[in-house]
Design a protein around this motif. Structure first.
Motif, PDB file in Angstrom:
ATOM      1  N   ALA A  74      -9.451   3.920  -2.468  1.00  0.00           N
ATOM      2  CA  ALA A  74      -8.083   3.631  -2.927  1.00  0.00           C
ATOM      3  C   ALA A  74      -7.863   2.139  -3.155  1.00  0.00           C
ATOM      4  O   ALA A  74      -7.184   1.738  -4.106  1.00  0.00           O
ATOM      5  CB  ALA A  74      -7.077   4.161  -1.911  1.00  0.00           C
ATOM      6  N   LEU A  75      -8.428   1.303  -2.305  1.00  0.00           N
ATOM      7  CA  LEU A  75      -8.196  -0.137  -2.413  1.00  0.00           C
ATOM      8  C   LEU A  75      -9.164  -0.820  -3.369  1.00  0.00           C
ATOM      9  O   LEU A  75      -8.804  -1.816  -4.015  1.00  0.00           O
ATOM     10  CB  LEU A  75      -8.285  -0.789  -1.026  1.00  0.00           C
ATOM     11  N   ILE A 121       0.853  -1.183   0.000  1.00  0.00           N
ATOM     12  CA  ILE A 121       0.000   0.000   0.000  1.00  0.00           C
ATOM     13  C   ILE A 121       0.890   1.234   0.000  1.00  0.00           C
ATOM     14  O   ILE A 121       1.816   1.353   0.817  1.00  0.00           O
ATOM     15  CB  ILE A 121      -0.939   0.027   1.217  1.00  0.00           C
ATOM     16  N   GLY A 148      -3.226  -0.442  -3.542  1.00  0.00           N
ATOM     17  CA  GLY A 148      -3.853   0.864  -3.626  1.00  0.00           C
ATOM     18  C   GLY A 148      -2.888   1.978  -3.307  1.00  0.00           C
ATOM     19  O   GLY A 148      -1.840   1.767  -2.684  1.00  0.00           O
ATOM     20  N   VAL A 149      -3.262   3.171  -3.765  1.00  0.00           N
ATOM     21  CA  VAL A 149      -2.528   4.400  -3.468  1.00  0.00           C
ATOM     22  C   VAL A 149      -3.466   5.281  -2.655  1.00  0.00           C
ATOM     23  O   VAL A 149      -4.438   5.834  -3.170  1.00  0.00           O
ATOM     24  CB  VAL A 149      -2.071   5.110  -4.752  1.00  0.00           C
ATOM     25  N   VAL A 150      -3.204   5.367  -1.357  1.00  0.00           N
ATOM     26  CA  VAL A 150      -4.075   6.106  -0.443  1.00  0.00           C
ATOM     27  C   VAL A 150      -3.658   7.567  -0.432  1.00  0.00           C
ATOM     28  O   VAL A 150      -2.474   7.883  -0.272  1.00  0.00           O
ATOM     29  CB  VAL A 150      -3.987   5.520   0.987  1.00  0.00           C
ATOM     30  N   PRO A 151      -4.594   8.490  -0.606  1.00  0.00           N
ATOM     31  CA  PRO A 151      -4.226   9.907  -0.693  1.00  0.00           C
ATOM     32  C   PRO A 151      -3.856  10.500   0.656  1.00  0.00           C
ATOM     33  O   PRO A 151      -4.167   9.949   1.720  1.00  0.00           O
ATOM     34  CB  PRO A 151      -5.504  10.560  -1.233  1.00  0.00           C
ATOM     35  N   ASN A 197       1.024   4.994   0.819  1.00  0.00           N
ATOM     36  CA  ASN A 197       0.241   5.867   1.696  1.00  0.00           C
ATOM     37  C   ASN A 197       0.667   7.320   1.542  1.00  0.00           C
ATOM     38  O   ASN A 197       1.811   7.625   1.222  1.00  0.00           O
ATOM     39  CB  ASN A 197       0.432   5.423   3.155  1.00  0.00           C
ATOM     40  N   ASP A 203      -2.788  13.570  -8.063  1.00  0.00           N
ATOM     41  CA  ASP A 203      -3.534  12.564  -8.820  1.00  0.00           C
ATOM     42  C   ASP A 203      -2.794  11.237  -8.774  1.00  0.00           C
ATOM     43  O   ASP A 203      -1.673  11.117  -9.273  1.00  0.00           O
ATOM     44  CB  ASP A 203      -3.686  13.047 -10.266  1.00  0.00           C
ATOM     45  N   PRO A 204      -3.395  10.178  -8.200  1.00  0.00           N
ATOM     46  CA  PRO A 204      -2.695   8.885  -8.126  1.00  0.00           C
ATOM     47  C   PRO A 204      -2.368   8.296  -9.492  1.00  0.00           C
ATOM     48  O   PRO A 204      -1.469   7.448  -9.603  1.00  0.00           O
ATOM     49  CB  PRO A 204      -3.670   7.992  -7.352  1.00  0.00           C
ATOM     50  N   GLN A 252     -12.125   7.114   2.105  1.00  0.00           N
ATOM     51  CA  GLN A 252     -10.927   7.383   1.301  1.00  0.00           C
ATOM     52  C   GLN A 252     -10.137   6.099   1.060  1.00  0.00           C
ATOM     53  O   GLN A 252      -9.657   5.836  -0.050  1.00  0.00           O
ATOM     54  CB  GLN A 252     -10.046   8.404   2.023  1.00  0.00           C
ATOM     55  N   VAL A 253      -9.984   5.295   2.106  1.00  0.00           N
ATOM     56  CA  VAL A 253      -9.224   4.053   1.969  1.00  0.00           C
ATOM     57  C   VAL A 253      -9.981   3.066   1.088  1.00  0.00           C
ATOM     58  O   VAL A 253      -9.381   2.372   0.254  1.00  0.00           O
ATOM     59  CB  VAL A 253      -8.916   3.457   3.355  1.00  0.00           C
TER      60      VAL A 253
END
Length: 491
Positions: A477-478, A195, A223-226, A197, A202-203, A473-474
């Motif tokens: 992302a995932l 992950i 995922g890429v968590v903002p 974090n 912008d991911p 949010q998570v």
């Protein structure tokens, strides 16, 4: 059959493990799972008290709240509370075990592995899913022989393990790939995903980075968590206070003195979240300029904090300060006439004259007071509602002469009482007590702020649950497919 364990380990301290565990606990609870957090060993002076009077890390209590359950000592069976650079109080299953130097603790760590497994097993028997958290990095090679909290836990539980890296720090490839390289083969095979974090922007801009990580590691990036601004959750430990904070000169400023071994400074987060209020942590008397009030917070070593205040020049500065002064727990002790530690409960013990701003004396006892507490304010601005909080202290403070109490304790744990507690100066300007969490009580908090000239907002803005905001949010992302896999609890 024991519940499965999902484990979050990180590339370093403060990579965001605690926050991600809280998010995953909320997401699992939303799906109807009975989920519990677990951290075998934590090092922090930010502590919480369970319903039965046990002491655990504040971050674990926050994760339990995200899961919608009451925290228990099984969720954090070992808590290390630093008293200085080399000495710490060790809390085991909620109660003080020993106070040890680092070398002594290292020699005794083998005694604590059964404590870890016993409590993890108990949670796995009670819940559908346990989400465990590591500490620091799992590949500190000089420390792995005594590991109680990272991959030893993952291997024991055969946990589905996720590795988290903080991209905001830079060096994300070295963080993640280097950690994977240093894991033992049996540990490496437990890593199900990576992950990223705290990504700013912008991911999609990190698509090449995701591809490189997956090609080099053979492990999927889940995922890429903002980066999430102003999350509103308590910090895990005082590392957060070491980061540079912007100086705000507008609005109402409350100065909190950043004492050595500061404890439970999340007491003041509710103040900082009020519109038009700035909480400024200070370590020099000159920084009192412009403050409407001063708070002395809790500390794990009151006598050392007293000497530090004198050496820094705070004695004269606080006596000359014209505004309100408040003390919570150790800060309350510091405001008094004298502090005595005849049993060397903290450090080498001894005795010091206090700041002399409240007519109280404090003597440290061998037994720690840890309890959830309900009180009522004895001042008009404190409101009429019950005040909910908790106590964690070794010292016992006594008012002198005709000194006035600040609160009436109406319940400690499950026991009703009518005990006068705390102290307030004759002019009402200086006050203190042992109850952490006072400012989380809205009527009390806003009553005190009004005394400082603060005005509440004219329009009511509906509050957003910080756990739901974080979880959303998570989850985004995932993605649902990853969450479905992570939260599968059937054998």
């Amino acid at each position: 059959m024991p519940a499965p364990v999902l484990m979050i380990v990180g590339t370093a301290s403060s990579a965001g493990k605690s926050t991600l565990v809280a998010a995953l606990c909320r997401l699992a609870a939303r799906r109807g799972l009975r989920v519990a957090p677990f951290k075998a060993q934590n090092m922090s002076n930010n502590a919480a008290v369970t319903a039965d009077g046990g002491e655990i890390a504040r971050s674990t209590a926050v994760q339990a709240a995200a899961a919608g359950i009451a925290p228990t000592v099984a969720m954090n069976p070992i808590l290390i509370k630093p008293e200085g650079q080399r000495r710490s109080q060790i809390i085991v299953e909620g109660k003080p075990w020993r106070t040890l130097d680092a070398a002594d603790f290292w020699q005794r760590k083998a005694l604590l592995w059964p404590v870890v497994t016993r409590n993890l097993d108990a949670l796995r028997a009670e819940y559908d899913l346990v989400i465990a958290e590591g500490a620091g990095s799992p590949v500190e090679l000089n420390l792995k022989a005594g590991d109680l909290v990272n991959m030893r836990v993952a291997v024991y539980a055969r946990a589905r393990t996720l590795l988290v890296g903080d991209i905001d720090r830079g060096g994300i490839f070295a963080q993640l790939l280097g950690t994977l390289m240093l894991l033992e083969p049996d540990e490496r095979q437990l890593i199900e995903g990576l992950i990223i974090n705290r990504f700013r922007g912008d991911p999609a801009l990190f698509a090449d980075g995701v591809r490189i990580l997956e090609e080099r590691s053979g492990v999927p990036v889940l995922g890429v968590v903002p980066w999430i601004e102003d999350l509103g959750l308590p910090e895990e430990d005082a590392v957060a206070l070491e980061q540079a904070r912007p100086v705000v000169t507008q609005g109402l400023t409350i100065a909190v003195i950043q004492l050595p071994a500061i404890a439970n400074f999340d007491d003041f987060d509710p103040l900082a979240r009020e519109p038009g209020v700035t909480v400024r942590y200070i370590d020099h008397p000159a920084q009192l300029a412009g403050a409407a009030a001063v708070i002395l917070p809790g500390t794990k070593h009151t006598l050392a904090a007293r000497r530090w205040l004198r050496e820094r020049g705070f004695d004269a500065a606080l006596r000359q300060f014209a505004g309100p002064i408040a003390g919570i727990c150790g800060g309350y002790q510091l405001l008094g006439e004298r502090i005595s530690d005849p049993l060397a409960v903290e450090g080498a013990g001894g005795e010091e004259a206090g700041l002399g701003l409240l007519p109280i004396e404090t003597i440290f006892a061998a037994e720690k007071q840890t309890t959830q507490t309900v009180a009522r304010a004895r001042v008009e601005w404190g409101g009429t509602a019950d005040l909910y909080g908790y106590e964690i202290h070794m010292g016992r403070s006594h008012r002198l002469g005709a000194a006035q109490p600040f609160l009436t304790i109406v319940q400690r744990g499950a026991v009703a009482t009518t005990e006068a507690d705390g102290c307030i100066s004759d002019d009402g300007r200086v006050w203190g007590c042992y109850i952490h969490g006072l400012f989380a009580n809205t009527e009390f908090r806003r009553g005190w702020l009004r005394q400082l000239g603060w005005q509440p907002p004219s329009e009511h803005t509906p509050s957003v649950d910080p756990f739901d905001r974080l979880a959303d949010q998570v989850a985004a992302a995932l993605g649902p497919a990853t969450l479905d896999r992570l939260f599968t609890v059937s054998p």
